[in-house]
Design a protein around this motif. Structure first.
Motif, PDB file in Angstrom:
ATOM      1  N   ASP A 182     -53.183 138.536  32.625  1.00 38.33           N
ATOM      2  CA  ASP A 182     -53.045 138.411  31.175  1.00 38.33           C
ATOM      3  C   ASP A 182     -53.077 136.944  30.771  1.00 38.33           C
ATOM      4  OD1 ASP A 182     -51.391 138.147  28.538  1.00 38.33           O
ATOM      5  OD2 ASP A 182     -51.844 140.279  28.705  1.00 38.33           O
ATOM      6  N   GLY A 183     -53.840 136.647  29.735  1.00 38.30           N
ATOM      7  CA  GLY A 183     -53.974 135.264  29.297  1.00 38.30           C
ATOM      8  C   GLY A 183     -52.663 134.631  28.875  1.00 38.30           C
ATOM      9  N   MET A 184     -51.722 135.425  28.342  1.00 39.74           N
ATOM     10  CA  MET A 184     -50.441 134.854  27.937  1.00 39.74           C
ATOM     11  C   MET A 184     -49.642 134.378  29.148  1.00 39.74           C
ATOM     12  SD  MET A 184     -50.287 134.490  24.735  1.00 39.74           S
ATOM     13  CE  MET A 184     -48.724 133.668  25.013  1.00 39.74           C
ATOM     14  N   ASP A 185     -49.771 135.088  30.270  1.00 41.44           N
ATOM     15  CA  ASP A 185     -49.099 134.628  31.487  1.00 41.44           C
ATOM     16  C   ASP A 185     -49.668 133.287  31.942  1.00 41.44           C
ATOM     17  OD1 ASP A 185     -47.533 136.903  31.547  1.00 41.44           O
ATOM     18  OD2 ASP A 185     -48.910 138.004  32.851  1.00 41.44           O
ATOM     19  N   SER A 204     -47.644 129.735  32.179  1.00 43.04           N
ATOM     20  CA  SER A 204     -47.652 128.949  33.411  1.00 43.04           C
ATOM     21  C   SER A 204     -48.076 127.509  33.147  1.00 43.04           C
ATOM     22  CB  SER A 204     -48.588 129.604  34.432  1.00 43.04           C
ATOM     23  OG  SER A 204     -48.720 128.812  35.587  1.00 43.04           O
ATOM     24  N   LEU A 205     -49.080 127.329  32.295  1.00 44.10           N
ATOM     25  CA  LEU A 205     -49.530 125.979  31.959  1.00 44.10           C
ATOM     26  C   LEU A 205     -48.424 125.203  31.232  1.00 44.10           C
ATOM     27  CD1 LEU A 205     -53.125 126.890  30.700  1.00 44.10           C
ATOM     28  CD2 LEU A 205     -52.584 125.615  32.780  1.00 44.10           C
ATOM     29  N   ARG A 206     -47.721 125.870  30.342  1.00 42.02           N
ATOM     30  CA  ARG A 206     -46.622 125.211  29.625  1.00 42.02           C
ATOM     31  C   ARG A 206     -45.501 124.842  30.606  1.00 42.02           C
ATOM     32  NH1 ARG A 206     -49.792 123.834  25.914  1.00 42.02           N
ATOM     33  NH2 ARG A 206     -50.092 125.171  24.092  1.00 42.02           N
ATOM     34  N   ALA A 207     -45.202 125.761  31.526  1.00 44.43           N
ATOM     35  CA  ALA A 207     -44.127 125.498  32.490  1.00 44.43           C
ATOM     36  C   ALA A 207     -44.460 124.308  33.385  1.00 44.43           C
ATOM     37  CB  ALA A 207     -43.876 126.745  33.339  1.00 44.43           C
ATOM     38  N   ASP A 208     -45.751 124.106  33.643  1.00 49.31           N
ATOM     39  CA  ASP A 208     -46.179 122.985  34.476  1.00 49.31           C
ATOM     40  C   ASP A 208     -46.267 121.678  33.692  1.00 49.31           C
ATOM     41  OD1 ASP A 208     -46.327 124.600  36.676  1.00 49.31           O
ATOM     42  OD2 ASP A 208     -48.470 124.985  36.507  1.00 49.31           O
ATOM     43  N   GLY A 209     -46.021 121.744  32.371  1.00 53.66           N
ATOM     44  CA  GLY A 209     -45.976 120.539  31.556  1.00 53.66           C
ATOM     45  C   GLY A 209     -47.317 120.006  31.098  1.00 53.66           C
ATOM     46  N   HIS A 210     -48.356 120.853  31.151  1.00 50.89           N
ATOM     47  CA  HIS A 210     -49.684 120.382  30.731  1.00 50.89           C
ATOM     48  C   HIS A 210     -49.747 120.256  29.209  1.00 50.89           C
ATOM     49  CE1 HIS A 210     -51.161 120.652  34.748  1.00 50.89           C
ATOM     50  NE2 HIS A 210     -50.989 121.959  34.830  1.00 50.89           N
ATOM     51  N   ARG A 211     -50.206 119.109  28.733  1.00 49.69           N
ATOM     52  CA  ARG A 211     -50.383 118.883  27.286  1.00 49.69           C
ATOM     53  C   ARG A 211     -51.777 119.378  26.899  1.00 49.69           C
ATOM     54  NH1 ARG A 211     -52.212 114.725  23.825  1.00 49.69           N
ATOM     55  NH2 ARG A 211     -51.042 114.627  21.858  1.00 49.69           N
TER      56      ARG A 211
END
Length: 225
Positions: A59-62, A66-73
């Motif tokens: 799922d794209g929301m997952d 994950s990208l947010r949790a890894d701190g990607h801007r």
């Protein structure tokens, strides 16, 4: 111009969106699965992601979480068939910057990407300038190119007509009768305009042909009387 990564599993739509974003001046990496996204995605290089939700391997929301949790801007735009309000609220709460249904117009999609790019501080594309007195087209960074009255009329119709300017609208702007007009004349006009600009400054005139419909000026352009 933004460096986009597009995640869409439907091949025809992925190709159409890739072509649309490229014509708008963006650099696009297009993939069809989350696995391919993670393989292609380069933190710090890709600035905006356009992500579908229902994908073959997840799922794209997952992925966004994950990208947010890894701190990607990274600017994240969801583009999905899930258009219920509850899905939209969950998507925005889950880390998406924008949540758009697949029924959205291409014009609104382009405006959303541009607005997000501005908010992220991504440098915008240089602007063209169309002037009426004297009649001339000014490519970004180059000297003005003199235009005939017909050249100016066609470019004015394209510059002010939105995401798609029909052939009929251009013919009407030229003061011609649509039913009597030989459309080969319009194709010749477009070829001549493209050649004139390329010979004058080496740039490609940013006009896209929308098959069977009309044309689109796909770069930022200002119009002065």
């Amino acid at each position: 111009m933004a460096k986009l990564i597009l995640l869409e599993d439907e091949p025809v739509l992925r190709e159409e969106l890739t072509e649309f974003f490229c014509e708008a001046g963006h650099d696009v990496s297009a993939v069809g699965t989350i696995q391919d996204f993670l393989r292609v995605f380069v933190p710090g290089l890709h600035a905006i992601a356009v992500i579908d939700l229902g994908l073959p391997d997840g799922d794209g929301m997952d992925l966004i979480a994950s990208l947010r949790a890894d701190g990607h801007r990274l600017g994240a735009i969801v583009l999905t068939a899930r258009d219920a309000t509850a899905y939209k609220i969950a998507g925005l709460a889950g880390g998406a910057d924008h949540y758009l249904p697949k029924t959205v117009s291409l014009e609104e999609l382009a405006a959303t990407v541009s607005a997000l790019a501005r908010r992220l501080g991504i440098q915008e594309l240089p602007r063209w300038l169309l002037q009426g007195s004297p009649r001339q087209l000014v490519p970004p960074g180059f000297a003005p190119i003199a235009l005939s009255g017909q050249d100016h009329t066609v470019l004015h119709a394209l510059a002010t007509g939105g995401a798609c300017v029909t052939r009929e609208a251009i013919v009407n702007a030229l003061g011609e009768n649509w039913f009597d007009y030989d459309q080969r004349r319009l194709d010749t006009q477009m070829r001549r305009l493209r050649r004139k600009v390329e010979e004058a400054c080496g740039l490609s005139l940013p006009i896209s042909t929308l098959r069977g419909v009309g044309f689109r000026f796909h770069a930022p352009i200002d119009v002065q009387p």
